[in-house]
Design an enzyme around this catalytic site. Structure first.
Site, PDB file in Angstrom:
ATOM      1  N   ARG A 269      19.685  25.542 -24.774  1.00 44.04           N
ATOM      2  CA  ARG A 269      19.875  25.851 -23.355  1.00 44.04           C
ATOM      3  C   ARG A 269      21.210  26.537 -23.105  1.00 44.04           C
ATOM      4  O   ARG A 269      21.329  27.372 -22.211  1.00 44.04           O
ATOM      5  CB  ARG A 269      19.741  24.576 -22.518  1.00 44.04           C
ATOM      6  CG  ARG A 269      18.301  24.072 -22.582  1.00 44.04           C
ATOM      7  CD  ARG A 269      18.081  22.802 -21.830  1.00 44.04           C
ATOM      8  NE  ARG A 269      16.720  22.334 -22.054  1.00 44.04           N
ATOM      9  CZ  ARG A 269      16.196  21.275 -21.480  1.00 44.04           C
ATOM     10  NH1 ARG A 269      16.929  20.555 -20.639  1.00 44.04           N
ATOM     11  NH2 ARG A 269      14.953  20.915 -21.735  1.00 44.04           N
TER      12      ARG A 269
ATOM     13  N   SER B  29      23.927  15.410 -20.568  1.00 41.13           N
ATOM     14  CA  SER B  29      23.652  14.176 -19.863  1.00 41.13           C
ATOM     15  C   SER B  29      24.680  13.198 -20.387  1.00 41.13           C
ATOM     16  O   SER B  29      24.795  12.996 -21.588  1.00 41.13           O
ATOM     17  CB  SER B  29      22.234  13.736 -20.216  1.00 41.13           C
ATOM     18  OG  SER B  29      21.822  12.690 -19.393  1.00 41.13           O
TER      19      SER B  29
ATOM     20  N   ARG C 270      12.529  24.168 -24.492  1.00 37.78           N
ATOM     21  CA  ARG C 270      12.059  22.844 -24.862  1.00 37.78           C
ATOM     22  C   ARG C 270      11.283  22.916 -26.175  1.00 37.78           C
ATOM     23  O   ARG C 270      10.093  23.179 -26.198  1.00 37.78           O
ATOM     24  CB  ARG C 270      11.152  22.290 -23.755  1.00 37.78           C
ATOM     25  CG  ARG C 270      10.772  20.827 -23.920  1.00 37.78           C
ATOM     26  CD  ARG C 270       9.826  20.374 -22.824  1.00 37.78           C
ATOM     27  NE  ARG C 270      10.459  20.330 -21.506  1.00 37.78           N
ATOM     28  CZ  ARG C 270      11.157  19.298 -21.043  1.00 37.78           C
ATOM     29  NH1 ARG C 270      11.290  18.221 -21.765  1.00 37.78           N
ATOM     30  NH2 ARG C 270      11.684  19.343 -19.840  1.00 37.78           N
TER      31      ARG C 270
ATOM     32  N   ARG D  91      12.018  15.877 -31.556  1.00 32.54           N
ATOM     33  CA  ARG D  91      11.287  15.134 -30.523  1.00 32.54           C
ATOM     34  C   ARG D  91       9.878  15.671 -30.393  1.00 32.54           C
ATOM     35  O   ARG D  91       9.667  16.879 -30.341  1.00 32.54           O
ATOM     36  CB  ARG D  91      11.994  15.265 -29.172  1.00 32.54           C
ATOM     37  CG  ARG D  91      13.412  14.735 -29.203  1.00 32.54           C
ATOM     38  CD  ARG D  91      14.082  14.809 -27.859  1.00 32.54           C
ATOM     39  NE  ARG D  91      15.465  14.351 -27.977  1.00 32.54           N
ATOM     40  CZ  ARG D  91      16.333  14.324 -26.971  1.00 32.54           C
ATOM     41  NH1 ARG D  91      15.948  14.721 -25.759  1.00 32.54           N
ATOM     42  NH2 ARG D  91      17.555  13.890 -27.157  1.00 32.54           N
TER      43      ARG D  91
END
Length: 426
Positions: free
Chosen positions: A393, A352, A277, A262
RNA sequence: GGAGGGAUGGCUGAGUGGUCGAAAGCGGCGGUCUUGAAAACCGUUGUGGGGCCUUGCCUCACCGGGGGUUCGAAUCCCUCUCCCUCCGCCA
């Protein structure tokens, strides 16, 4: 992609959902209706002429007399151009409609709480207590560099900022986590393991709903016009593209490990420290295809599967339901799972889990048939996705929660099978 | 990279520029027969869009994708993609 019939029959439902999402262009609904009616009137006109042409052609084939035949053919000249002109208009309107529709987010589940942004997400449960230390817990970037298992300078040297190299027990810890999660999902939670390409076509990305809207976040190979996957959700969504499957064979549950790429064009100073990140990270993903009436239950099931992963690793976590302003583009409803990171002193989003309803299935054209009887119409099925935990994470949480006063890190019990005898990283 | 061959409905596989959305077979579904099943026989069986006197009928499009020629294209032309065979190269 939303069903055009939803706009025709329940435009207020769509308007309300866009409003709740704080969608920038709520007038899009009216524009859709306008283009839809334009399209239909153009189609009616074009099809009238085509029917005329077909009838005339058929008549010509019956005519025996040569002169009469030529006369009739001459009569038909020019009709083709009129049709072509109308077809071109239809194409244009359809392209506009498609462009507009493909940028409109999914309709929210009625249970989604209203809220502006992530600050209004609702914590629905917390499991465990933030761990107390008899010393000042360190952030993972300090632990990782002093143990020699994370090297940030080398990542910058090789690629640039937000890249890093894992060494020794650090690299091994990540590999252990991947193996642990895949085994959990496939052997105990009922998912089937999949290994997919990491580079895919634009239409694959479109099917998963990441194009055209999130083009700026993707890495693309211009020469071949291919995209590097931002998540395994993208290839998994399109595994069954253009298929009509048997209702009896559902659900399909997949778990896949992939790296994720990303661009993450976030504010320059944000989350720059550590491995929270990066532009490249690894993830084990869960993905389900279900009957429409079963997706609500499947969402809870997948949330529990993700929770189990945290629980078995002994991490303190909490579950949030995202508010209307924060639910993602494709999703109807989403749960986030956050784990406690004592060194950074913050909750980290590691998973998520979303129900996308038929939104992705419509884009990717994945359907099922309820029965094998003649005349049973294909219907779009439902898709759900959930992280079986993002790896960096999870690594952060393990390093920071299992750290000891001397800076060493205890390896959680379930991972030791893959750690080659390393119980403590020192 | 070079040289050939191919792509048609769930599958196999016909197809002369003109009732071809497409033969035939297999499979699926329904039925007859049977105590039941099989076999046999009969019927049926693609997708999407639009319209209407909306559960049935009319209509348009679809034969790998896109474009073209023609009154008319599965059929002719161009182009792209994918697959197969042979040669070369290669982790």
């Amino acid at each position: 992609m939303l069903d055009i019939n939803l706009f025709r029959n329940q435009p207020d439902t769509v308007r309300a959902s866009l409003k709740a999402r704080r969608f920038a262009e709520p007038q899009a609904v009216d524009r859709v209706l306008e283009l839809d009616s334009q399209r239909r009137s153009l189609l009616t006109e074009a099809e009238k002429l085509k029917a005329e042409r077909n009838a005339a052609s058929k008549a010509i084939s019956q005519i025996k007399d040569a002169a009469e035949k030529q006369a009739k053919i001459a009569e038909q000249k020019g009709l083709g151009e009129k049709i072509a002109a109308l077809d071109e208009q239809v194409r244009q309107v359809e392209a506009d409609l498609e462009a507009l529709l493909s940028g409109i987010p999914n309709v929210l589940d009625a249970r989604v709480p209203d809220g502006e942004d992530d600050a209004q997400n609702v914590v629905i449960k917390t499991v465990g207590e933030p761990k107390q230390f008899p010393f000042e817990p360190k952030p993972h970037w300090d632990l990782g560099t002093s143990l020699g298992i994370i090297n940030f300078e080398q990542g910058v040297k090789l690629t640039g900022s937000r890249f890093y190299v894992l060494h020794g027990a650090g690299a091994r810890l990540q590999r252990a986590l991947i193996a642990f999660m895949l085994d959990l999902h496939t052997r105990r939670q009922g998912y089937s393991e999949a290994y997919t390409p990491f580079i895919v076509k634009g239409e694959t990305v479109y099917g998963a709903g990441q194009l055209p809207k999130f083009k700026d976040n993707l890495y693309r190979d211009a020469e071949e016009d291919l995209y590097m996957v931002p998540t395994a959700e993208v290839p998994l969504t399109c595994i069954h593209r253009d298929e009509i499957v048997d209702a009896a064979s559902l659900p399909f549950r997949y778990s896949a490990y992939t790296p994720c790429f990303r661009r993450e064009k976030v504010a320059a100073g944000r989350d720059v420290r550590g491995i929270k990140r990066g532009h490249q990270f690894d993830k084990v993903e869960m993905y389900s295809f279900t009957l429409p009436e079963e997706s609500d239950n499947e969402l809870e099931r997948m949330r529990e599967d993700a929770e189990q992963t945290c629980a078995e690793l002994g991490l303190t976590y909490r579950v949030k339901q995202l508010c209307s302003g924060d639910v993602g583009f494709c999703a109807r409803m989403t749960y986030d799972i956050e784990v406690w990171a004592p060194g950074q002193n913050e909750w980290l989003e590691v998973s998520s889990v979303s129900n996308c309803g038929d939104f992705q299935a419509r884009r990717a054209n994945v359907r099922f048939r309820r029965s094998r009887e003649a005349g049973a119409k294909p219907e779009f099925l439902h898709t759900l996705n959930g992280s079986g935990l993002g790896l960096p994470r999870t690594m952060i949480a393990i390093m920071e929660n299992y750290q000891q006063a001397d800076g060493s890190i205890v390896v959680p019990e379930p991972l030791r099978l893959w750690m080659g005898g390393i119980d403590v990283i020192r």
